[in-house]
Enzyme design. Structure first.
Site, PDB file in Angstrom:
ATOM      1  N   HIS A  34      32.912  50.158  35.681  1.00 24.51           N
ATOM      2  CA  HIS A  34      33.515  50.932  36.769  1.00 24.51           C
ATOM      3  C   HIS A  34      32.980  52.364  36.659  1.00 24.51           C
ATOM      4  O   HIS A  34      33.529  53.174  35.910  1.00 24.51           O
ATOM      5  CB  HIS A  34      35.052  50.959  36.641  1.00 24.51           C
ATOM      6  CG  HIS A  34      35.730  49.654  36.907  1.00 24.51           C
ATOM      7  ND1 HIS A  34      37.073  49.438  36.675  1.00 24.51           N
ATOM      8  CD2 HIS A  34      35.246  48.488  37.424  1.00 24.51           C
ATOM      9  CE1 HIS A  34      37.382  48.196  37.020  1.00 24.51           C
ATOM     10  NE2 HIS A  34      36.303  47.597  37.468  1.00 24.51           N
TER      11      HIS A  34
ATOM     12  N   ASP B 268      39.146  41.658  40.163  1.00 23.09           N
ATOM     13  CA  ASP B 268      38.767  41.257  38.800  1.00 23.09           C
ATOM     14  C   ASP B 268      39.662  40.124  38.306  1.00 23.09           C
ATOM     15  O   ASP B 268      39.192  39.163  37.681  1.00 23.09           O
ATOM     16  CB  ASP B 268      38.899  42.443  37.830  1.00 23.09           C
ATOM     17  CG  ASP B 268      37.892  43.548  38.133  1.00 23.09           C
ATOM     18  OD1 ASP B 268      36.855  43.255  38.753  1.00 23.09           O
ATOM     19  OD2 ASP B 268      38.155  44.709  37.738  1.00 23.09           O
TER      20      ASP B 268
ATOM     21  N   GLU C 203      28.056  49.768  40.091  1.00 30.99           N
ATOM     22  CA  GLU C 203      28.557  48.892  39.033  1.00 30.99           C
ATOM     23  C   GLU C 203      27.440  47.990  38.523  1.00 30.99           C
ATOM     24  O   GLU C 203      26.443  47.766  39.202  1.00 30.99           O
ATOM     25  CB  GLU C 203      29.721  48.025  39.562  1.00 30.99           C
ATOM     26  CG  GLU C 203      30.966  48.828  39.891  1.00 30.99           C
ATOM     27  CD  GLU C 203      32.241  47.962  39.947  1.00 30.99           C
ATOM     28  OE1 GLU C 203      32.192  46.779  39.579  1.00 30.99           O
ATOM     29  OE2 GLU C 203      33.282  48.509  40.363  1.00 30.99           O
TER      30      GLU C 203
ATOM     31  N   HIS D 179      31.941  44.224  32.869  1.00 29.67           N
ATOM     32  CA  HIS D 179      31.356  45.013  33.950  1.00 29.67           C
ATOM     33  C   HIS D 179      31.809  46.456  33.872  1.00 29.67           C
ATOM     34  O   HIS D 179      32.664  46.818  33.075  1.00 29.67           O
ATOM     35  CB  HIS D 179      31.574  44.371  35.330  1.00 29.67           C
ATOM     36  CG  HIS D 179      32.985  44.383  35.828  1.00 29.67           C
ATOM     37  ND1 HIS D 179      33.872  43.367  35.597  1.00 29.67           N
ATOM     38  CD2 HIS D 179      33.663  45.298  36.569  1.00 29.67           C
ATOM     39  CE1 HIS D 179      35.024  43.641  36.165  1.00 29.67           C
ATOM     40  NE2 HIS D 179      34.940  44.825  36.762  1.00 29.67           N
TER      41      HIS D 179
HETATM   42 ZN   LIG Z   1      36.264  45.682  38.076  1.00 21.67          ZN
END
Ligand SMILES: [Zn+2]
Length: 159
Positions: A99, A110, A36, A97
């Protein structure tokens, strides 16, 4: 070049992300795969329509840490960068962000992080947005969310 637009059914919230910023984000995601990555969304809110106009990103600060299913955004240099951007009328409006190779749906972690940000006076952002990028090259997937302070988060549909 079109913008990526996220809206809520009753049009209370809207996010607009220019294509060139998405391409910048995609490149960072490709470089980071299979781990990530993420960072900050900067821009401004239009008062009348509650539209978050994303006009830039901050890449993962050097003290960020991540694995294939988690990302912890660091804070080194963020305050200085935001102070510089403030003079260009670009303000902190949320987080993004990646995944890698999976769904862009948000995780319980999150949600926790975004609620902390909406309650954190340092960010001066009572309605932070979250952009999650899922999938990988040529098959990207995006989800957008708003976290109004003290209220349930709102999932936005991409147009
Ligand atoms: Zn996430």
């Amino acid at each position: 070049m079109n913008n990526l637009i996220f809206t809520e059914s009753n049009q209370r919230f809207k996010i607009s992300i220019p294509n060139e910023i998405l391409i910048e984000v995609q490149k960072l995601c490709e470089l980071s795969f299979p781990n990530e990555t993420g960072g900050i969304l900067v821009g401004s809110y239009s008062e009348e329509f509650k539209c978050a106009d994303v006009s830039g990103i901050i890449v993962a600060p050097p003290d960020s840490k991540s694995g294939p299913t988690w990302f912890s955004r660091g804070t080194n240099g963020v305050k200085g960068e935001l102070d510089r951007l403030w003079f260009k009328k670009k303000f902190y409006i949320g987080e993004w962000h990646y995944h890698p190779g999976s769904s862009s749906n948000l995780s319980s972690q999150d949600i926790k992080q975004m609620i902390n940000i909406s309650n954190n006076e340092n960010y001066k952002c009572p309605e932070p947005i979250l952009l999650i990028v899922g999938g990988k090259s040529d098959l990207w997937e995006y989800s957008g969310y708003v976290f109004p302070k003290g209220k349930p988060f709102v999932y936005l549909i991409s147009e």
